[in-house]
Design a protein around this motif. Structure first.
Motif, mmCIF file in Angstrom:
data_model
loop_
_atom_site.group_PDB
_atom_site.id
_atom_site.type_symbol
_atom_site.label_atom_id
_atom_site.label_comp_id
_atom_site.label_asym_id
_atom_site.label_seq_id
_atom_site.Cartn_x
_atom_site.Cartn_y
_atom_site.Cartn_z
ATOM 1 N N ALA A 33 0.854 -1.192 0.000
ATOM 2 C CA ALA A 33 0.000 0.000 0.000
ATOM 3 C C ALA A 33 0.882 1.232 0.000
ATOM 4 C CB ALA A 33 -0.909 0.003 1.226
ATOM 5 N N SER A 34 0.343 2.321 -0.511
ATOM 6 C CA SER A 34 1.067 3.589 -0.453
ATOM 7 C C SER A 34 0.865 4.210 0.926
ATOM 8 C CB SER A 34 0.554 4.543 -1.533
ATOM 9 O OG SER A 34 -0.753 4.974 -1.206
ATOM 10 N N ILE A 35 1.737 5.133 1.259
ATOM 11 C CA ILE A 35 1.584 5.836 2.530
ATOM 12 C C ILE A 35 0.257 6.592 2.535
ATOM 13 C CG2 ILE A 35 2.496 7.714 3.955
ATOM 14 C CD1 ILE A 35 5.282 6.671 3.427
ATOM 15 N N SER A 36 -0.128 7.149 1.396
ATOM 16 C CA SER A 36 -1.423 7.854 1.303
ATOM 17 C C SER A 36 -2.586 6.907 1.588
ATOM 18 C CB SER A 36 -1.598 8.469 -0.090
ATOM 19 O OG SER A 36 -0.604 9.414 -0.337
ATOM 20 N N ASP A 37 -2.540 5.708 1.020
ATOM 21 C CA ASP A 37 -3.601 4.720 1.267
ATOM 22 C C ASP A 37 -3.670 4.357 2.749
ATOM 23 O OD1 ASP A 37 -4.213 4.654 -1.448
ATOM 24 O OD2 ASP A 37 -3.003 2.844 -1.821
ATOM 25 N N MET A 44 -5.535 9.292 9.309
ATOM 26 C CA MET A 44 -4.407 10.073 9.806
ATOM 27 C C MET A 44 -3.939 11.042 8.735
ATOM 28 S SD MET A 44 -1.949 7.289 11.630
ATOM 29 C CE MET A 44 -1.099 8.568 12.525
ATOM 30 N N THR A 45 -3.135 11.995 9.184
ATOM 31 C CA THR A 45 -2.491 12.880 8.211
ATOM 32 C C THR A 45 -1.367 12.113 7.533
ATOM 33 O OG1 THR A 45 -0.858 13.713 9.790
ATOM 34 C CG2 THR A 45 -2.970 14.901 9.654
ATOM 35 N N LEU A 46 -0.988 12.582 6.381
ATOM 36 C CA LEU A 46 0.122 11.974 5.651
ATOM 37 C C LEU A 46 1.404 12.037 6.477
ATOM 38 C CD1 LEU A 46 0.628 10.621 2.942
ATOM 39 C CD2 LEU A 46 1.162 12.858 1.989
ATOM 40 N N THR A 47 1.634 13.169 7.131
ATOM 41 C CA THR A 47 2.828 13.341 7.960
ATOM 42 C C THR A 47 2.848 12.349 9.117
ATOM 43 O OG1 THR A 47 2.873 15.686 7.410
ATOM 44 C CG2 THR A 47 4.135 15.005 9.330
ATOM 45 N N GLY A 48 1.699 12.165 9.761
ATOM 46 C CA GLY A 48 1.608 11.208 10.870
ATOM 47 C C GLY A 48 1.904 9.791 10.419
ATOM 48 N N ALA A 59 12.864 -0.364 12.218
ATOM 49 C CA ALA A 59 12.893 -1.643 12.922
ATOM 50 C C ALA A 59 12.972 -2.827 11.958
ATOM 51 C CB ALA A 59 11.658 -1.785 13.813
ATOM 52 N N GLY A 60 12.800 -2.570 10.667
ATOM 53 C CA GLY A 60 12.912 -3.632 9.671
ATOM 54 C C GLY A 60 11.611 -4.329 9.338
ATOM 55 N N PHE A 61 10.492 -3.854 9.896
ATOM 56 C CA PHE A 61 9.210 -4.506 9.647
ATOM 57 C C PHE A 61 8.574 -4.067 8.327
ATOM 58 C CE2 PHE A 61 9.194 -4.667 14.413
ATOM 59 C CZ PHE A 61 9.432 -6.024 14.479
ATOM 60 N N VAL A 62 8.961 -2.901 7.839
ATOM 61 C CA VAL A 62 8.388 -2.355 6.613
ATOM 62 C C VAL A 62 9.521 -1.879 5.715
ATOM 63 C CG1 VAL A 62 7.007 -0.440 5.687
ATOM 64 C CG2 VAL A 62 6.214 -1.662 7.700
ATOM 65 N N ALA A 63 9.339 -2.054 4.431
ATOM 66 C CA ALA A 63 10.266 -1.505 3.436
ATOM 67 C C ALA A 63 9.469 -0.577 2.537
ATOM 68 C CB ALA A 63 10.895 -2.630 2.622
ATOM 69 N N THR A 64 10.085 0.525 2.149
ATOM 70 C CA THR A 64 9.404 1.464 1.258
ATOM 71 C C THR A 64 10.229 1.670 -0.004
ATOM 72 O OG1 THR A 64 10.428 3.432 2.227
ATOM 73 C CG2 THR A 64 8.344 2.705 3.188
ATOM 74 N N GLN A 65 9.518 2.061 -1.045
ATOM 75 C CA GLN A 65 10.173 2.342 -2.325
ATOM 76 C C GLN A 65 9.406 3.470 -3.001
ATOM 77 O OE1 GLN A 65 9.998 -0.892 -5.091
ATOM 78 N NE2 GLN A 65 11.380 0.079 -6.544
ATOM 79 N N LYS A 66 10.142 4.441 -3.482
ATOM 80 C CA LYS A 66 9.525 5.578 -4.180
ATOM 81 C C LYS A 66 9.278 5.183 -5.632
ATOM 82 C CE LYS A 66 9.284 10.347 -4.204
ATOM 83 N NZ LYS A 66 8.719 11.251 -3.310
ATOM 84 N N ARG A 69 5.845 9.704 -7.764
ATOM 85 C CA ARG A 69 5.585 10.585 -6.629
ATOM 86 C C ARG A 69 4.995 9.834 -5.443
ATOM 87 N NH1 ARG A 69 2.445 15.792 -8.295
ATOM 88 N NH2 ARG A 69 3.056 16.255 -6.173
ATOM 89 N N VAL A 70 4.854 8.536 -5.589
ATOM 90 C CA VAL A 70 4.196 7.724 -4.561
ATOM 91 C C VAL A 70 5.228 6.873 -3.832
ATOM 92 C CG1 VAL A 70 2.486 5.900 -4.183
ATOM 93 C CG2 VAL A 70 2.076 7.647 -5.924
ATOM 94 N N ARG A 71 5.128 6.826 -2.505
ATOM 95 C CA ARG A 71 5.985 5.949 -1.717
ATOM 96 C C ARG A 71 5.188 4.708 -1.357
ATOM 97 N NH1 ARG A 71 10.769 5.694 0.123
ATOM 98 N NH2 ARG A 71 11.294 7.840 -0.395
#
Length: 115
Positions: A33-37, A44-48, A59-66, A69-71
């Protein structure tokens, strides 16, 4: 006795101490899922949400990739073997204590019925 990395345990338990972060891990278990989703899903807010994802990522539980414009977020490759072993050690300790307490209670019951 198993040796544990205090920093790793601290990071894992700290990351999972928050209900929102546990929910994010659960949500990502169903699919990326994207951070926005995620922010929308958890109201929540996007910043939160970025902060929560950052803690989980550290902590290694999540990996993100840009991607553009979507993370995008997905579950990280980190397993919780060390944390589970740590919990199991204390579980065995407490189970032994409760078994001993059960023995004392049973002995007191027998003494009471014999009087």
């Amino acid at each position: 006795m198993v040796q544990y990395s205090p920093e790793r345990l601290d990071a894992a338990f700290s990351a999972l101490s928050d209900a929102t972060r546990r929910g994010v891990v659960l949500q990502l278990g169903q699919g990326d899922a994207s951070i926005s989703d995620l922010a929308d899903k958890f109201h929540m807010t996007l910043t939160g949400m970025k902060k929560h994802v950052g803690v989980l990522e550290q902590a290694g539980f999540v990996a993100t990739q840009k991607v553009g414009r979507v993370r995008k977020c997905r579950l990280g490759a980190r397993r919780m073997d060390e944390e589970l072993a740590w919990i199991a050690q204390y579980r065995a300790l407490w189970e032994a204590r409760f078994d001993a307490l059960d023995g004392v209670i049973e002995q007191l019951k027998q003494e009471e019925t014999s009087r």
